[in-house]
Enzyme design. Sequence first.
Site, PDB file in Angstrom:
ATOM      1  N   GLU A 168     -55.367  -4.540 -23.153  1.00 39.82           N
ATOM      2  CA  GLU A 168     -56.772  -4.793 -23.461  1.00 39.82           C
ATOM      3  C   GLU A 168     -57.375  -6.003 -22.764  1.00 39.82           C
ATOM      4  OE1 GLU A 168     -57.521  -4.659 -27.624  1.00 39.82           O
ATOM      5  OE2 GLU A 168     -56.834  -2.598 -27.779  1.00 39.82           O
ATOM      6  N   GLU A 360     -52.430   2.924 -28.662  1.00 43.37           N
ATOM      7  CA  GLU A 360     -52.748   2.395 -29.993  1.00 43.37           C
ATOM      8  C   GLU A 360     -53.794   3.278 -30.646  1.00 43.37           C
ATOM      9  OE1 GLU A 360     -54.104  -1.681 -30.144  1.00 43.37           O
ATOM     10  OE2 GLU A 360     -52.470  -2.354 -28.854  1.00 43.37           O
TER      11      GLU A 360
HETATM   12  C1  GCO Z   1     -56.092  -4.774 -30.147  1.00 43.02           C
HETATM   13  C2  GCO Z   1     -54.714  -5.145 -29.978  1.00 43.02           C
HETATM   14  C3  GCO Z   1     -53.945  -5.118 -31.251  1.00 43.02           C
HETATM   15  C4  GCO Z   1     -54.758  -5.177 -32.515  1.00 43.02           C
HETATM   16  C5  GCO Z   1     -55.224  -3.806 -32.946  1.00 43.02           C
HETATM   17  C6  GCO Z   1     -56.114  -3.830 -34.162  1.00 43.02           C
HETATM   18  O1  GCO Z   1     -56.425  -3.623 -29.946  1.00 43.02           O
HETATM   19  O2  GCO Z   1     -56.902  -5.620 -30.512  1.00 43.02           O
HETATM   20  O3  GCO Z   1     -54.078  -4.447 -29.001  1.00 43.02           O
HETATM   21  O4  GCO Z   1     -53.185  -6.250 -31.083  1.00 43.02           O
HETATM   22  O5  GCO Z   1     -54.046  -5.732 -33.538  1.00 43.02           O
HETATM   23  O6  GCO Z   1     -55.928  -3.202 -31.937  1.00 43.02           O
HETATM   24  O7  GCO Z   1     -57.284  -4.549 -33.921  1.00 43.02           O
END
Ligand code: GCO
Length: 477
Positions: A168, A360
């Site tokens: 990200e 994710e």
């Molecule tokens: C993000 C990160 C994760 C977060 C999840 C929830 O996407 O911000 O990769 O570390 O914890 O996404 O916000």
Amino acid sequence: MTSLRSSFPPSFTWGAAAAAYQIEGAWNAEGKGPSVWDMLTSQPGRIWMNDSGREACNHFHRYEDDILMMRDLGFKAYRLSISWPRVMPAGTGAVNKKGLDFYDRLVDRLLEAGIEPWVTLFHWDYPYELFLRGGWLNPESPRWFEEYARVVVDRLSDRVGHWMTLNEPQCFLGLGHLTGEHAPGLRLGLEEVLLASHHALLAHGRSVQVIRSQAVRKPFIGFAPVGCISHPATNSVADADAAMRAMASVYPDNLWNNIWWGDPIFRGCYPEEGLRAYGKLAPKVQPGDMETINQPLDFYGCNIYSSTKVRAGDGGRIEVVAAGQGEAHTHFLWPVSPEALYWGPKFLAGRYGVPVVITENGLSLNDWVGLDGRVHDSARIDFLNLYLRQLDRAAAEGVDVRGYFHWSIMDNFEWAEGYKHRFGLVYVDYATQQRTPKDSAYWFRRVMQTNGASLYDEPDQSEPSFNNLPELQTSPL
Ligand code: GCO
């Protein structure tokens, strides 16, 4: 119970994810150097309740039990990240043997448990010492990252075959350097942030070169940006087209888009839309930069939690449709929008012509351990069922989807939000470090075992439920 077949390919990877700073704790143990998250969390008022990842889930000391738990919950894949300052306390130069040994043992134990590690090189815990040298703004920063990648690949690539470079960039650059909620907590001008972003893209490219040229096991490499997803408000072709165009848009004052990141990486150039949107603020691309960034990748990792509903307005203009009153949202107030897992993969796989992996997806809830000692997170089960059916729909239409990682394996430190949110399939009591698998973990085990077919199970009618109660008789006032 009847099970239909899902369209997920037989080799589909099911797993769960976490990241070093969010679960490891042991922030200064065994030679680890500080990261920008150690810095930010030590500043009062920056994080909800002044929480920090100093202890987190203490996974650094409890990883063996955690791995056994994952095995028992049916996991065959786990996405983890390496803490750069644990491996190299000052970011470059000296290697912390004990830090590297930790990941070595972690990988060994995972493989012994039959769990395939998917390793992310950078999930935000940037070495503080390198921050002092200018961090991502420093033109040397891609080389620093290359040096770090080399150390990790040298040590782990005989056993690790799945790699992600950056997690990200929209967040660690946008939230970390532009709006300042995340570490290192800077509020720079967009021009500087776009320069730092350019360096991060170069770092990505250099690390891919390292993995490709040095890995012992044949690597499968991707990166894991935020999927900035839109879906159409209706079934009309015009709205679908508006959603697709929204996902290919760049907005002038922020980094929340797909193509400023995806195009250089997969196509070797910044997109016209982005150059128009950022204008004079766009970074100067030096000869050779795009060749470095544009390394062949094996997959596009999508971190997708929700999507924005859009429609085609006058003249086809993209219009955002505001959420209606009382529309479903998570504890984070993110909209529940299952279509994200259909439209996102469709757009990204289509534009870049590579397989996609959901790196994710999940939701935060306000879970707690009930009187019976269990965590009844039926909303998570429903959310997952809705989202995964949409992913299955994409697969059924021929989108090359290779895997799904739930965020997260266990509750953890949610960055600026501290421990306010619970994203895990496993509940963590931070005072005792006791782990309690939630109902969703058992439900998800069956989804993994049946390669998604159990998503279509009939609800179990034998359980007493409110639906079986006689109709409510209301008497007039
Ligand atoms: C993000 C990160 C994760 C977060 C999840 C929830 O996407 O911000 O990769 O570390 O914890 O996404 O916000």
